[in-house]
Design a protein around this motif. Structure first.
Motif, PDB file in Angstrom:
ATOM      1  N   TRP A 285     -22.841  25.102 152.833  1.00 50.96           N
ATOM      2  CA  TRP A 285     -21.630  25.156 153.640  1.00 50.96           C
ATOM      3  C   TRP A 285     -20.716  26.226 153.091  1.00 50.96           C
ATOM      4  CZ3 TRP A 285     -16.581  22.477 152.640  1.00 50.96           C
ATOM      5  CH2 TRP A 285     -15.713  22.608 153.740  1.00 50.96           C
ATOM      6  N   ASN A 286     -20.287  27.143 153.952  1.00 47.70           N
ATOM      7  CA  ASN A 286     -19.401  28.223 153.525  1.00 47.70           C
ATOM      8  C   ASN A 286     -17.966  27.700 153.452  1.00 47.70           C
ATOM      9  OD1 ASN A 286     -18.570  30.790 152.767  1.00 47.70           O
ATOM     10  ND2 ASN A 286     -18.228  31.417 154.889  1.00 47.70           N
ATOM     11  N   GLY A 287     -17.712  26.879 152.448  1.00 49.81           N
ATOM     12  CA  GLY A 287     -16.419  26.216 152.321  1.00 49.81           C
ATOM     13  C   GLY A 287     -15.317  27.145 151.851  1.00 49.81           C
ATOM     14  N   PRO A 288     -14.083  26.864 152.241  1.00 47.29           N
ATOM     15  CA  PRO A 288     -12.930  27.661 151.784  1.00 47.29           C
ATOM     16  C   PRO A 288     -12.634  27.395 150.309  1.00 47.29           C
ATOM     17  CG  PRO A 288     -12.178  25.806 153.102  1.00 47.29           C
ATOM     18  CD  PRO A 288     -13.674  25.788 153.167  1.00 47.29           C
ATOM     19  N   ARG A 289     -12.497  28.468 149.541  1.00 41.38           N
ATOM     20  CA  ARG A 289     -12.275  28.369 148.099  1.00 41.38           C
ATOM     21  C   ARG A 289     -11.069  29.213 147.710  1.00 41.38           C
ATOM     22  NH1 ARG A 289     -17.284  27.153 145.242  1.00 41.38           N
ATOM     23  NH2 ARG A 289     -16.578  28.408 143.486  1.00 41.38           N
ATOM     24  N   TYR A 290     -10.882  29.302 146.396  1.00 39.73           N
ATOM     25  CA  TYR A 290      -9.826  30.160 145.856  1.00 39.73           C
ATOM     26  C   TYR A 290     -10.431  31.178 144.894  1.00 39.73           C
ATOM     27  CZ  TYR A 290      -6.134  27.049 147.551  1.00 39.73           C
ATOM     28  OH  TYR A 290      -5.281  26.329 148.339  1.00 39.73           O
ATOM     29  N   ALA A 291      -9.866  32.384 144.912  1.00 39.22           N
ATOM     30  CA  ALA A 291     -10.175  33.402 143.914  1.00 39.22           C
ATOM     31  C   ALA A 291      -8.975  33.550 142.984  1.00 39.22           C
ATOM     32  CB  ALA A 291     -10.476  34.741 144.588  1.00 39.22           C
ATOM     33  N   VAL A 292      -9.245  33.907 141.744  1.00 40.75           N
ATOM     34  CA  VAL A 292      -8.182  34.031 140.750  1.00 40.75           C
ATOM     35  C   VAL A 292      -7.662  35.465 140.744  1.00 40.75           C
ATOM     36  CG1 VAL A 292      -7.575  33.838 138.317  1.00 40.75           C
ATOM     37  CG2 VAL A 292      -9.170  32.203 139.341  1.00 40.75           C
ATOM     38  N   GLU A 293      -6.412  35.620 141.152  1.00 36.94           N
ATOM     39  CA  GLU A 293      -5.744  36.919 141.096  1.00 36.94           C
ATOM     40  C   GLU A 293      -5.267  37.210 139.684  1.00 36.94           C
ATOM     41  OE1 GLU A 293      -4.081  40.510 142.661  1.00 36.94           O
ATOM     42  OE2 GLU A 293      -5.371  39.039 143.644  1.00 36.94           O
ATOM     43  N   GLY A 294      -4.840  36.170 138.980  1.00 35.73           N
ATOM     44  CA  GLY A 294      -4.383  36.371 137.614  1.00 35.73           C
ATOM     45  C   GLY A 294      -3.910  35.079 136.979  1.00 35.73           C
ATOM     46  N   LEU A 295      -3.929  35.045 135.653  1.00 37.75           N
ATOM     47  CA  LEU A 295      -3.407  33.918 134.873  1.00 37.75           C
ATOM     48  C   LEU A 295      -2.429  34.485 133.867  1.00 37.75           C
ATOM     49  CD1 LEU A 295      -3.802  30.784 134.315  1.00 37.75           C
ATOM     50  CD2 LEU A 295      -5.187  31.509 132.375  1.00 37.75           C
ATOM     51  N   GLU A 296      -1.159  34.134 134.022  1.00 38.22           N
ATOM     52  CA  GLU A 296      -0.111  34.657 133.151  1.00 38.22           C
ATOM     53  C   GLU A 296       0.377  33.551 132.227  1.00 38.22           C
ATOM     54  OE1 GLU A 296       2.800  36.076 135.849  1.00 38.22           O
ATOM     55  OE2 GLU A 296       1.538  37.730 136.611  1.00 38.22           O
ATOM     56  N   ILE A 297       0.458  33.865 130.940  1.00 37.37           N
ATOM     57  CA  ILE A 297       0.830  32.861 129.935  1.00 37.37           C
ATOM     58  C   ILE A 297       1.992  33.384 129.109  1.00 37.37           C
ATOM     59  CG2 ILE A 297       0.049  31.536 127.950  1.00 37.37           C
ATOM     60  CD1 ILE A 297      -2.812  31.877 129.090  1.00 37.37           C
ATOM     61  N   SER A 298       3.023  32.572 128.978  1.00 37.94           N
ATOM     62  CA  SER A 298       4.146  32.891 128.107  1.00 37.94           C
ATOM     63  C   SER A 298       4.512  31.614 127.347  1.00 37.94           C
ATOM     64  CB  SER A 298       5.330  33.436 128.918  1.00 37.94           C
ATOM     65  OG  SER A 298       5.754  32.488 129.879  1.00 37.94           O
ATOM     66  N   ARG A 299       5.717  31.580 126.793  1.00 33.63           N
ATOM     67  CA  ARG A 299       6.162  30.429 126.016  1.00 33.63           C
ATOM     68  C   ARG A 299       7.522  29.960 126.515  1.00 33.63           C
ATOM     69  NH1 ARG A 299       1.748  29.909 125.141  1.00 33.63           N
ATOM     70  NH2 ARG A 299       0.554  29.953 123.193  1.00 33.63           N
ATOM     71  N   THR A 300       7.748  28.650 126.458  1.00 34.19           N
ATOM     72  CA  THR A 300       9.049  28.121 126.822  1.00 34.19           C
ATOM     73  C   THR A 300      10.082  28.559 125.782  1.00 34.19           C
ATOM     74  OG1 THR A 300       8.587  26.048 125.654  1.00 34.19           O
ATOM     75  CG2 THR A 300       8.056  26.137 128.005  1.00 34.19           C
ATOM     76  N   ALA A 301      11.361  28.625 126.202  1.00 32.92           N
ATOM     77  CA  ALA A 301      12.398  29.242 125.375  1.00 32.92           C
ATOM     78  C   ALA A 301      12.629  28.516 124.052  1.00 32.92           C
ATOM     79  CB  ALA A 301      13.696  29.314 126.173  1.00 32.92           C
ATOM     80  N   LEU A 302      12.659  27.185 124.071  1.00 28.71           N
ATOM     81  CA  LEU A 302      13.031  26.441 122.871  1.00 28.71           C
ATOM     82  C   LEU A 302      11.830  25.897 122.110  1.00 28.71           C
ATOM     83  CD1 LEU A 302      16.141  24.495 124.226  1.00 28.71           C
ATOM     84  CD2 LEU A 302      16.094  26.613 122.887  1.00 28.71           C
ATOM     85  N   GLU A 303      10.968  25.178 122.809  1.00 27.47           N
ATOM     86  CA  GLU A 303       9.868  24.511 122.109  1.00 27.47           C
ATOM     87  C   GLU A 303       8.666  25.421 121.864  1.00 27.47           C
ATOM     88  OE1 GLU A 303      11.281  23.366 124.820  1.00 27.47           O
ATOM     89  OE2 GLU A 303      12.394  21.595 124.150  1.00 27.47           O
ATOM     90  N   GLU A 304       8.643  26.618 122.510  1.00 31.06           N
ATOM     91  CA  GLU A 304       7.516  27.536 122.377  1.00 31.06           C
ATOM     92  C   GLU A 304       6.221  26.918 122.895  1.00 31.06           C
ATOM     93  OE1 GLU A 304       7.345  30.782 120.981  1.00 31.06           O
ATOM     94  OE2 GLU A 304       9.522  30.852 120.931  1.00 31.06           O
ATOM     95  N   ASP A 305       6.329  26.032 123.886  1.00 30.88           N
ATOM     96  CA  ASP A 305       5.146  25.465 124.509  1.00 30.88           C
ATOM     97  C   ASP A 305       4.560  26.460 125.509  1.00 30.88           C
ATOM     98  OD1 ASP A 305       5.392  23.061 123.137  1.00 30.88           O
ATOM     99  OD2 ASP A 305       6.698  22.197 124.666  1.00 30.88           O
TER     100      ASP A 305
END
Length: 371
Positions: free
Chosen positions: A124-144
């Motif tokens: 079945w030619n099902g609708p999917r997603y392609a990954v344009e990008g994954l951006e990672i940073s850190r939260t301001a206080l906890e650095e999560d």
């Protein structure tokens, strides 16, 4: 010294002490954050530029067990909070390059012919997603971790066409050679990344890890041993035109469809984002700990029927201890039969429960025994 000078000096000294007291800690915190971010930036530049042409990151391995899984974010020690993950769906479907369009047409024609001949069930030619990008940073206080996943619409036949990374194009090159830089594995066009899924390591209430074997009839990784639950993002099911998918909800859907488990029966933790650099397939790694169901109870539950039984042809229950799981990963008959991102998933799940030190010691002992 006059009285006015004395008063001014005293006031100045008091103001100096007050400013020092109030500003010292914020300044120290700001300087600490600056140093951490500067170090992170240096590591990022080192990774991009490499050392004598070699990337400083490497894919996941335990001794003789070498995998194409690149752990992009997450170390297993700390979970990634749901509220720090944002998923965006961009407009405009992914388009294959002109010289790869015939590959997709071939796949569609082959599926139609196979269905007409009755040789196999049509994909079945099902609708999917392609990954344009994954951006990672850190939260301001906890650095999560602060994660933004950007997706574009695509479909299953485009995914199958793009999986032919080593097929020759008319000019003699391959998609891997033309579009991918081995020293920049996080950079790739969206049409080569038409897969994002979730993988879950399920641990029962009596501390058994569920290990599944993929069916021989699935297109991706037939017959390989893999995670307890594996589920791909579906535009039809996980969004249905209403908005971006929720990764935790996708994991819960997989738990329900593959093991007949409901959300109140387990705790779910997002551990990492991982990229299979060999096939350009992205994964969110989760750990799920069952609150009351033991291994025997889960076996009984599954024996009564699950929605997606066809995806698996076997299931094992292994003591969820570092030594036992690592020994299983390094077993000679399993060494080359693991789904690409599964060893990293089990390692991270072990670290989350038992701590990095205990897991690394068990891995070191197991590797010494293989020499």
């Amino acid at each position: 010294m006059s009285g006015i000078d004395l008063v001014n000096g005293t006031v100045g000294a008091l103001l100096g002490i007050l400013c020092t007291t109030l500003l010292q800690q914020p300044l120290q915190d700001a300087w600490s954050r600056f140093r951490r971010r500067s170090a992170t930036r240096v590591r990022s530049l080192t990774y991009r530029q490499g050392d004598s042409g070699a990337a400083s990151w490497s894919t996941f391995a335990i001794g003789p067990l070498q995998t194409p899984a690149l752990v992009v974010e997450g170390d297993g020690v700390h979970g990634i909070a749901p509220e720090t993950v944002r998923v965006q769906v961009l407009e405009g479907e992914v388009a294959l390059p002109e010289d790869m369009v015939p590959w997709r047409a071939e796949i569609e024609a082959e599926e139609c012919a196979a269905h007409s001949a009755g040789t196999r069930v049509r994909a079945w030619n099902g609708p999917r997603y392609a990954v344009e990008g994954l951006e990672i940073s850190r939260t301001a206080l906890e650095e999560d971790a602060d994660v933004t996943l950007r997706l574009r619409p695509t479909d299953y036949f485009t995914f199958l066409a793009a999986q032919q990374l080593d097929r020759r194009l008319p000019d003699g090159t391959t998609p891997r050679e033309r579009y991918l830089d081995p020293d920049r594995p996080l950079e790739a066009p969206a049409f080569l990344q038409c897969s994002f899924g979730v993988n879950v390591a399920v641990v029962t209430a009596d501390h058994l890890l569920v290990v599944s074997r993929r069916s021989d009839s699935v297109r991706s990784g037939p017959g390989l041993w893999g995670s307890s639950v594996n589920e791909g993002l579906s535009r039809h099911i996980d969004s249905a035109g209403r908005g971006a998918p929720d990764l935790h909800e996708v994991a819960r859907r997989g738990m329900r469809e593959e093991l007949s488990l409901e959300p109140h029966e387990y705790g779910l933790t997002l551990l990492a984002f991982v990229l299979d650099v060999g096939r350009r397939q992205w994964s969110a790694h989760f750990a799920a700990h069952l609150r009351e169901l033991t291994g025997d109870a889960l076996r009984s539950r599954v024996s009564h029927g699950v929605a997606d039984r066809w995806e698996h042809q076997g299931m094992e229950y292994v003591p969820f201890r570092p030594a036992d799981v690592v020994d299983l990963l390094l077993r000679p008959d399993r060494l080359h039969r693991w789904a690409p991102v599964t060893p990293a998933l089990f390692h991270l799940a072990l670290v989350h429960t038992h701590g990095r030190g205990a897991v690394e010691r068990a891995e070191a002992r197991a590797v010494r025994r293989t020499r």
